[in-house]
Design a protein around this motif. Structure first.
Motif, PDB file in Angstrom:
ATOM      1  N   THR A 161      10.946 -11.563  11.138  1.00 34.76           N
ATOM      2  CA  THR A 161      10.399 -12.907  10.988  1.00 34.76           C
ATOM      3  C   THR A 161       9.846 -13.164   9.591  1.00 34.76           C
ATOM      4  O   THR A 161       9.155 -14.149   9.368  1.00 34.76           O
ATOM      5  CB  THR A 161       9.285 -13.155  12.027  1.00 34.76           C
ATOM      6  OG1 THR A 161       8.248 -12.182  11.848  1.00 34.76           O
ATOM      7  CG2 THR A 161       9.829 -13.059  13.435  1.00 34.76           C
ATOM      8  N   GLY A 162      10.153 -12.264   8.663  1.00 33.86           N
ATOM      9  CA  GLY A 162       9.715 -12.462   7.289  1.00 33.86           C
ATOM     10  C   GLY A 162       8.267 -12.089   7.053  1.00 33.86           C
ATOM     11  O   GLY A 162       7.699 -12.446   6.012  1.00 33.86           O
ATOM     12  N   LYS A 163       7.660 -11.361   7.985  1.00 32.21           N
ATOM     13  CA  LYS A 163       6.283 -10.910   7.802  1.00 32.21           C
ATOM     14  C   LYS A 163       6.259  -9.472   7.309  1.00 32.21           C
ATOM     15  O   LYS A 163       7.263  -8.746   7.364  1.00 32.21           O
ATOM     16  CB  LYS A 163       5.503 -11.033   9.117  1.00 32.21           C
ATOM     17  CG  LYS A 163       5.269 -12.470   9.560  1.00 32.21           C
ATOM     18  CD  LYS A 163       4.337 -12.523  10.762  1.00 32.21           C
ATOM     19  CE  LYS A 163       4.021 -13.952  11.153  1.00 32.21           C
ATOM     20  NZ  LYS A 163       3.058 -14.040  12.272  1.00 32.21           N
ATOM     21  N   LEU A 164       5.078  -9.057   6.838  1.00 33.87           N
ATOM     22  CA  LEU A 164       4.885  -7.692   6.351  1.00 33.87           C
ATOM     23  C   LEU A 164       3.886  -6.994   7.271  1.00 33.87           C
ATOM     24  O   LEU A 164       2.674  -7.090   7.063  1.00 33.87           O
ATOM     25  CB  LEU A 164       4.370  -7.712   4.909  1.00 33.87           C
ATOM     26  CG  LEU A 164       5.361  -8.214   3.860  1.00 33.87           C
ATOM     27  CD1 LEU A 164       4.660  -8.449   2.531  1.00 33.87           C
ATOM     28  CD2 LEU A 164       6.515  -7.224   3.694  1.00 33.87           C
ATOM     29  N   PRO A 165       4.370  -6.313   8.307  1.00 33.48           N
ATOM     30  CA  PRO A 165       3.453  -5.635   9.230  1.00 33.48           C
ATOM     31  C   PRO A 165       2.585  -4.621   8.497  1.00 33.48           C
ATOM     32  O   PRO A 165       3.074  -3.847   7.664  1.00 33.48           O
ATOM     33  CB  PRO A 165       4.388  -4.946  10.227  1.00 33.48           C
ATOM     34  CG  PRO A 165       5.677  -5.700  10.138  1.00 33.48           C
ATOM     35  CD  PRO A 165       5.764  -6.146   8.707  1.00 33.48           C
ATOM     36  N   ARG A 166       1.301  -4.634   8.814  1.00 32.85           N
ATOM     37  CA  ARG A 166       0.385  -3.737   8.129  1.00 32.85           C
ATOM     38  C   ARG A 166       0.778  -2.278   8.325  1.00 32.85           C
ATOM     39  O   ARG A 166       0.628  -1.449   7.427  1.00 32.85           O
ATOM     40  CB  ARG A 166      -1.037  -3.969   8.632  1.00 32.85           C
ATOM     41  CG  ARG A 166      -2.080  -3.180   7.847  1.00 32.85           C
ATOM     42  CD  ARG A 166      -3.478  -3.360   8.399  1.00 32.85           C
ATOM     43  NE  ARG A 166      -4.435  -2.569   7.638  1.00 32.85           N
ATOM     44  CZ  ARG A 166      -4.603  -1.262   7.784  1.00 32.85           C
ATOM     45  NH1 ARG A 166      -3.859  -0.592   8.666  1.00 32.85           N
ATOM     46  NH2 ARG A 166      -5.479  -0.610   7.040  1.00 32.85           N
ATOM     47  N   ALA A 167       1.282  -1.942   9.502  1.00 33.49           N
ATOM     48  CA  ALA A 167       1.676  -0.557   9.770  1.00 33.49           C
ATOM     49  C   ALA A 167       2.768  -0.093   8.807  1.00 33.49           C
ATOM     50  O   ALA A 167       2.775   1.069   8.376  1.00 33.49           O
ATOM     51  CB  ALA A 167       2.150  -0.414  11.217  1.00 33.49           C
TER      52      ALA A 167
END
Length: 468
Positions: free
Chosen positions: A447-453
């Motif tokens: 979804t174009g996000k940068l998961p913190r993990a």
């Protein structure tokens, strides 16, 4: 006649009308309903001793049509659908631990997760068109939608059918979609934005939908070419940037709808010039669903959906540094069944519109000085030669009370020293990243996000590489 406390499963009075498009295939509303009933019977057959308390269905179908059939079948058979926003193995295993009686519906070639499964039938018997549209009680819980996990473990949030129906109707009014548009979406259907703005707009808004989930620009162009006009592209800033940069001839688009990540105004202006289509953004979260919209080239202020209200919750003095001067905002009204606290800092204007000031969790306080990770990231991206980058606050090391900020940077022609030197001219020294890591690309999810993990994992690998 549908009872006042129930809503139709789909809004297609003419069951011969085309509802979905696939390569070389057109699927009518009647066929969709017949296939959903067939799959509902299979689900019931898997759990003959369970009704009326049916097992949850983990809907992992990648094909948007199969996902929709699975969602409709689960609702008809009394099952609740589990919709994780990503399919990472760790995410799914955690979900199955939380919902141990889950049946997994998928359309994958291989299956490895330790749970009962139902592979989507590859050969569905020839089905006659359904003769009537089923109704679903407005109070029926039909789904658990999960947060993206960008700041930690995904968290489930229950959705009733009535809430989803009211949400879609509010979106149609807010976006001015007074007629049907054909939709191509790049966002997974399990994600809240993808669910609302592709799947539910098709089922409840009468908008025909492309069944696939194109990712690369050539695939998006091919999907658009298959759909009748007027077309709407539902996508993310990441996918839109790639499409505009591709140089491909793009079929006419009537509407652009974006969400999931911050949108640069320059990108919005470029998209409208290049595609000759109005671009609108959706604001919302998994907890509330979509609640506001804006057209960035006209205004950066957000307009709430019909009936949605914002109220402020004052905070104790010891928490005031993490919110606005007055407190944290709650959204209520409209399709929102109970008031929900928002995770963003807002500035509500006198006319009811609002501006976003950043995430509450985005604020950092180091040595008595405050900034926002988003603001630091914006400064980083403005450095000549930096094509992408992100600041984040990692987990603290054992000897740290407060962790040092870290930055991942894509800058093929710049050195680490050059970037740090440029940053010193832009940000307070206490916010300089330690370390600043040069990478080939950032770990964006679907979804174009940068998961913190994923950001933390990249830092961990970097630290491991420095060990002797």
């Amino acid at each position: 006649m549908v009872a006042t406390d129930a809503y139709p499963l789909i809004d297609y009075p003419d069951l011969d009308r085309v509802m979905l498009y696939r390569p070389g295939e057109r699927i009518t509303a009647g066929r969709f309903l017949a296939e959903a009933q067939y799959l509902a019977d299979l689900l019931v057959g898997l759990q003959p001793d369970r009704p009326p308390t049916a097992a949850p269905v983990l809907n992992l179908c990648q094909d948007r049509y199969r996902f929709m059939v699975g969602l409709a079948a689960a609702a008809q058979s009394g099952n609740v659908s589990l919709l994780p926003s990503n399919h990472a193995d760790d995410t799914l295993r955690h979900l199955l631990e939380c919902f141990p009686d889950t049946v997994c519906l998928h359309d994958q070639v291989e299956w490895t997760l330790p749970a009962p499964q139902l592979a989507y039938p590859t050969a569905v018997p020839a089905l006659s068109s359904a003769e009537a549209i089923p109704a679903v009680a407005g109070a029926q819980q039909v789904a658990f939608v999960f947060t993206s996990g960008s700041t930690g473990r995904p968290v489930p949030h229950a959705k009733t059918w009535g809430k989803l129906v009211r949400n879609v109707r509010g979106a149609q009014t807010a976006l001015g979609l007074d007629g049907a548009v054909s939709i191509v979406g790049t966002v997974p259907p399990q994600h809240m934005f993808g669910l609302e703005s592709t799947v539910l707009l098709c089922m409840l808004g009468g908008c025909p939908l492309w069944s696939g989930r194109p990712f690369y620009p050539a695939d998006i162009v091919a999907a658009l070419a298959e759909m009748p006009e007027p077309r709407m592209l539902v996508t993310t800033p990441f996918h839109l940037q790639s499409l505009l940069d591709s140089g491909l001839a793009i079929p006419p688009i009537a509407h652009l709808l974006l969400a999931t990540a911050p949108l640069d105004r320059a990108l919005a202006e470029r998209a409208e010039r290049q595609l000759a289509a109005p671009l609108r953004e959706i604001y919302g979260c998994t907890e509330t669903g979509q609640i506001a919209t804006r057209r960035p080239v006209e205004s950066l202020d957000w307009t709430l959906f019909p009936g949605v209200l914002l109220e402020v919750d004052p905070l104790p003095d010891d928490q005031a540094a993490d919110a606005t001067e007055s407190g944290v905002f709650r959204a209520s009204g409209g399709h929102i069944e109970v008031p929900i606290r928002l995770a963003d800092r807002l500035d509500v204007l006198s006319d009811g519109r609002f501006r976003l000031l950043g995430r509450l969790a985005d604020q950092v306080n180091i040595a008595g000085k405050r900034s926002a990770l988003s603001a630091l990231t914006a400064q980083l991206k403005e450095i000549p030669g930096v094509t992408d980058g992100v600041f984040f606050q990692p987990d603290p090391l054992p000897d740290q009370a407060i962790p040092r900020l870290c930055a991942l940077v894509v800058a093929p022609e710049r050195t680490r020293a050059e970037i740090l030197s440029a940053l010193r001219l832009r940000v307070d020294p206490v916010f300089l990243p330690r370390p600043l890591i040069l990478v080939d690309a950032l770990p964006y999810n679907e979804t174009g996000k940068l998961p913190r993990a994923q950001l933390q994992a990249r830092l961990d690998r970097y630290r491991e590489s420095l060990k002797p």
